[in-house]
Design a protein around this motif. Structure first.
Motif, PDB file in Angstrom:
ATOM      1  N   CYS A 284      -8.638   1.649  -3.592  1.00  0.00           N
ATOM      2  CA  CYS A 284      -8.226   3.022  -3.311  1.00  0.00           C
ATOM      3  C   CYS A 284      -9.433   3.934  -3.133  1.00  0.00           C
ATOM      4  O   CYS A 284      -9.437   4.812  -2.258  1.00  0.00           O
ATOM      5  CB  CYS A 284      -7.329   3.521  -4.444  1.00  0.00           C
ATOM      6  N   ARG A 285     -10.477   3.747  -3.939  1.00  0.00           N
ATOM      7  CA  ARG A 285     -11.626   4.658  -3.904  1.00  0.00           C
ATOM      8  C   ARG A 285     -12.662   4.280  -2.851  1.00  0.00           C
ATOM      9  O   ARG A 285     -13.631   5.006  -2.640  1.00  0.00           O
ATOM     10  CB  ARG A 285     -12.261   4.731  -5.289  1.00  0.00           C
TER      11      ARG A 285
ATOM     12  N   ILE B 154       0.845  -1.191   0.000  1.00  0.00           N
ATOM     13  CA  ILE B 154       0.000   0.000   0.000  1.00  0.00           C
ATOM     14  C   ILE B 154       0.883   1.245   0.000  1.00  0.00           C
ATOM     15  O   ILE B 154       2.041   1.201   0.454  1.00  0.00           O
ATOM     16  CB  ILE B 154      -0.945   0.037   1.216  1.00  0.00           C
ATOM     17  N   PRO B 155       0.412   2.372  -0.497  1.00  0.00           N
ATOM     18  CA  PRO B 155       1.193   3.614  -0.452  1.00  0.00           C
ATOM     19  C   PRO B 155       1.410   4.070   0.984  1.00  0.00           C
ATOM     20  O   PRO B 155       0.511   3.954   1.824  1.00  0.00           O
ATOM     21  CB  PRO B 155       0.331   4.614  -1.232  1.00  0.00           C
ATOM     22  N   ASN B 156       2.615   4.552   1.273  1.00  0.00           N
ATOM     23  CA  ASN B 156       2.971   5.026   2.620  1.00  0.00           C
ATOM     24  C   ASN B 156       2.711   3.970   3.686  1.00  0.00           C
ATOM     25  O   ASN B 156       2.328   4.293   4.823  1.00  0.00           O
ATOM     26  CB  ASN B 156       2.215   6.321   2.956  1.00  0.00           C
ATOM     27  N   GLY B 157       2.942   2.724   3.337  1.00  0.00           N
ATOM     28  CA  GLY B 157       2.672   1.652   4.294  1.00  0.00           C
ATOM     29  C   GLY B 157       3.509   1.726   5.551  1.00  0.00           C
ATOM     30  O   GLY B 157       3.117   1.177   6.583  1.00  0.00           O
TER      31      GLY B 157
ATOM     32  N   SER C  48      -3.211   9.248   7.178  1.00  0.00           N
ATOM     33  CA  SER C  48      -4.043   8.805   8.292  1.00  0.00           C
ATOM     34  C   SER C  48      -4.368   7.326   8.131  1.00  0.00           C
ATOM     35  O   SER C  48      -4.083   6.713   7.099  1.00  0.00           O
ATOM     36  CB  SER C  48      -5.327   9.643   8.387  1.00  0.00           C
ATOM     37  N   HIS C  49      -4.943   6.741   9.149  1.00  0.00           N
ATOM     38  CA  HIS C  49      -5.201   5.301   9.182  1.00  0.00           C
ATOM     39  C   HIS C  49      -6.474   4.969   8.391  1.00  0.00           C
ATOM     40  O   HIS C  49      -7.553   5.444   8.720  1.00  0.00           O
ATOM     41  CB  HIS C  49      -5.351   4.844  10.628  1.00  0.00           C
ATOM     42  N   PRO C  50      -6.357   4.141   7.341  1.00  0.00           N
ATOM     43  CA  PRO C  50      -7.530   3.841   6.506  1.00  0.00           C
ATOM     44  C   PRO C  50      -8.503   2.863   7.143  1.00  0.00           C
ATOM     45  O   PRO C  50      -9.615   2.705   6.649  1.00  0.00           O
ATOM     46  CB  PRO C  50      -6.914   3.238   5.250  1.00  0.00           C
TER      47      PRO C  50
ATOM     48  N   LEU D 253      -4.112   7.531   2.582  1.00  0.00           N
ATOM     49  CA  LEU D 253      -2.773   6.973   2.440  1.00  0.00           C
ATOM     50  C   LEU D 253      -1.896   7.752   1.458  1.00  0.00           C
ATOM     51  O   LEU D 253      -0.823   7.280   1.084  1.00  0.00           O
ATOM     52  CB  LEU D 253      -2.853   5.502   2.004  1.00  0.00           C
ATOM     53  N   GLY D 254      -2.301   8.940   1.060  1.00  0.00           N
ATOM     54  CA  GLY D 254      -1.453   9.762   0.210  1.00  0.00           C
ATOM     55  C   GLY D 254      -1.518   9.435  -1.262  1.00  0.00           C
ATOM     56  O   GLY D 254      -0.606   9.801  -2.023  1.00  0.00           O
ATOM     57  N   ASP D 255      -2.590   8.765  -1.699  1.00  0.00           N
ATOM     58  CA  ASP D 255      -2.780   8.449  -3.121  1.00  0.00           C
ATOM     59  C   ASP D 255      -4.181   8.902  -3.540  1.00  0.00           C
ATOM     60  O   ASP D 255      -5.030   8.095  -3.927  1.00  0.00           O
ATOM     61  CB  ASP D 255      -2.600   6.943  -3.347  1.00  0.00           C
TER      62      ASP D 255
END
Length: 567
Positions: A74-75, A26-29, A109-111, A89-91
């Protein structure tokens, strides 16, 4: 020390190191913040999963369905807080692919945790997330002979800087002048968890100058070099082995105590105030042994961006342990210290070429939650033994090179231990700079190089060496005819001979001693072959935050500190 019972296990999570898989997927994992612990990242230890998981967390089910980061995942808004997983997550545009840098790295932030934390609409969704950091348990501090001494900063404004080291001294008026004491533990009082990262307590002798108000300190104050206690984020406190204690009091040569704070303020806010401190547990019932801190590890680190695995190693050789130890010592506790790129770390003990054991085997390292290994019974370390330190870093979300330094976003690679008897090690550190062993540091010099002299901008020997090069060499152009002879003369000095020249340059970089230093080392290279591979630290971009590139006396001059510890 670790999170427990945070969230039910995902079907995909099969091992205790499974979170490393999610970091890559994941992005910024590796930047997901803990929702209710300021200054913490959500590392996921044991069966914890930073993305959530289980029936009470929809992101976990979503990820189990998609198995990887897709536009559909993502969406989604898996935690129902009004932001898509990509936004959290910055995407935000759902364009990230594994192995690339995210569009954004700030404000992650935490998804899988509903925001805002603590709100009524999120209470049910977040009921499985714990905000506890561990309970301080130390039976030895509960006896009648133990005195509690609470030391706190006065309310102090936190500078709008990414990293700040602040010091304040305390007189020991509450201790009897004709008595000797043992410090046997400490417990933190954290007033502002948004900024506090670590606290170091050092003992000061009669030569020290008191600080009557908190002051920025990039080095431990002169005369305050004996490390007595260390607290860092995630530790509930320190409890010393029942047969040992740290000597304090005027009979022990300690007339006051210095407290050093490491504040982390990455958003450079101007409204933070802090009044944190430590409660010290002190007794006149002296224990059998005097305790001290010991440090081993590597001080030359260059970690390129976008790397999934960078390994750095350091060896405290048999020759070094014979040099620094007069007799066997016994290790009471040990823990690893890297910063946010730290991935795995271990210190191994060898004797006569054979491995005896692992001392700090962190398969999953967390800067915010250090695991303290308690050795009961203590582990014997003999003169002639070997200590190998291995640090593994991961920089997949970092877009700039990280180097060794005290800033929170610089890096370190240390193993930190408490031991007894303190008298067995006059210089309790055994670190390396690349392959250069630095165990012969005597407080002022290393391998014949007077380190304090070379950092003193008014020292006549230093100025003569600098003038010799700058008067005869061109720092910004080609090789002048008179330059090779000047360089050859300067390289006869112990501070600029062989690998010591690289070590001196790297250390002066960390101290940030001004443009004349940059010009000096550039001039020293002006006659080198253009195609010669460079290992010199000046060829790497500087890291760190402005005035806070300076290291502490403990980590640069190899006295005893900590994180970074700083931290």
């Amino acid at each position: 020390m670790f999170y427990s019972g945070v969230l039910p296990i995902l079907l995909l999570v099969a091992t205790t190191s499974a979170y490393r898989f999610y970091q890559d997927e994941i992005p910024n994992g590796d930047r997901v913040p803990h929702p209710c612990k300021p200054n913490y990242l959500w590392w996921g230890v044991g069966h914890d999963n930073p993305l959530g998981g289980g029936p009470k967390n929809p992101f976990g089910r979503d990820f189990a369905q998609y198995h990887s980061w897709t536009e559909e995942l993502c969406r989604l808004d898996s935690d129902g807080d009004g932001m898509t997983n990509g936004q959290e997550l910055g995407d935000p545009n759902c364009v990230w692919r594994k192995g690339t840098f995210p569009e954004e790295s700030d404000g992650v932030s935490h998804p899988g945790v509903c925001d805002p934390w603590g709100s009524e609409q999120c209470r049910q969704a977040n009921q499985d997330v714990t905000c506890e950091t561990g309970e301080f348990v130390c039976d030895g501090v509960n006896t009648q002979d133990v005195m509690n001494i609470t030391l706190r900063f006065p309310p102090t404004s936190v500078p709008p800087e990414e990293t700040t080291y602040m010091c304040f001294t305390f007189e020991l008026d509450m201790l009897e002048e004709d008595a000797e004491y043992h410090l046997i533990g400490s417990k933190p009082f954290i007033d502002n968890s948004n900024v506090m990262h670590h606290i170091v307590i050092t003992g000061c002798d009669a030569t020290s100058t008191p600080l009557n108000r908190p002051e920025v300190c990039n080095m431990a104050a002169a005369g305050c070099q004996k490390t007595l206690q260390v607290w860092t984020l995630g530790m509930p406190g320190e409890c010393v082995y029942p047969e040992a204690g740290f000597r304090i009091g005027k009979l022990a040569g300690i007339t006051r105590i210095s407290m050093q704070f490491h504040w982390t303020n990455p958003r450079r806010r101007t409204d933070y105030i802090d009044s944190s401190g430590l409660t010290l547990f002190v007794t006149k019932q002296l224990r059998r042994y005097n305790a001290a801190y010991f440090l081993t590890g590597e001080t030359h680190l260059v970690i390129p961006p976008g790397m999934s695995r960078v390994v750095k190693k350091s060896t405290c050789s048999p020759e070094c342990t014979r040099m620094i130890m007069s007799q066997p010592v016994y290790l009471m506790t040990g823990w690893n210290h890297m910063h946010y790129l730290g991935y795995q770390q271990n210190v191994e003990l060898f004797r006569n070429g054979e491995k005896l054991r692992d001392l700090t085997p962190d398969e999953i390292y967390s800067y915010d939650n250090p695991k303290v290994y308690t050795y009961n019974p203590p582990i014997e370390l003999k003169p002639g033994d070997t200590l190998d330190t291995t640090c593994v870093f991961r920089s997949t979300s970092r877009t700039t090179t990280a180097q060794y330094g005290e800033g929170t976003f610089d890096e370190m690679c240390f193993g930190i231990f408490t031991f007894y008897p303190a008298e067995a090690m006059e210089q309790p550190s055994c670190v390396t700079w690349d392959e250069l062993e630095l165990c012969d540091f005597d407080g002022t010099s290393i391998k014949g190089c007077d380190v304090l002299m070379i950092f003193n901008q008014s020292d006549p020997i230093r100025n003569r060496l600098f003038s010799k090069v700058l008067d005869n060499c061109n720092p910004y152009g080609g090789c002048r005819a008179e330059c090779p002879a000047a360089i050859a003369e300067v390289r006869e000095h112990p501070c600029f001979r062989g690998r010591m020249a690289d070590y001196t340059g790297d250390t002066m970089r960390i101290f940030g001693l001004g443009p004349d230093v940059v010009k000096f080392f550039s001039a020293m290279e002006s006659c080198e072959c253009k195609d010669k591979p460079h290992t010199d630290p000046w060829k790497y971009p500087m890291s760190g935050s402005g005035s806070h590139r300076a290291g502490t006396y403990f980590s640069i001059l190899l006295a005893v500190l900590l994180y970074k510890i700083t931290l």
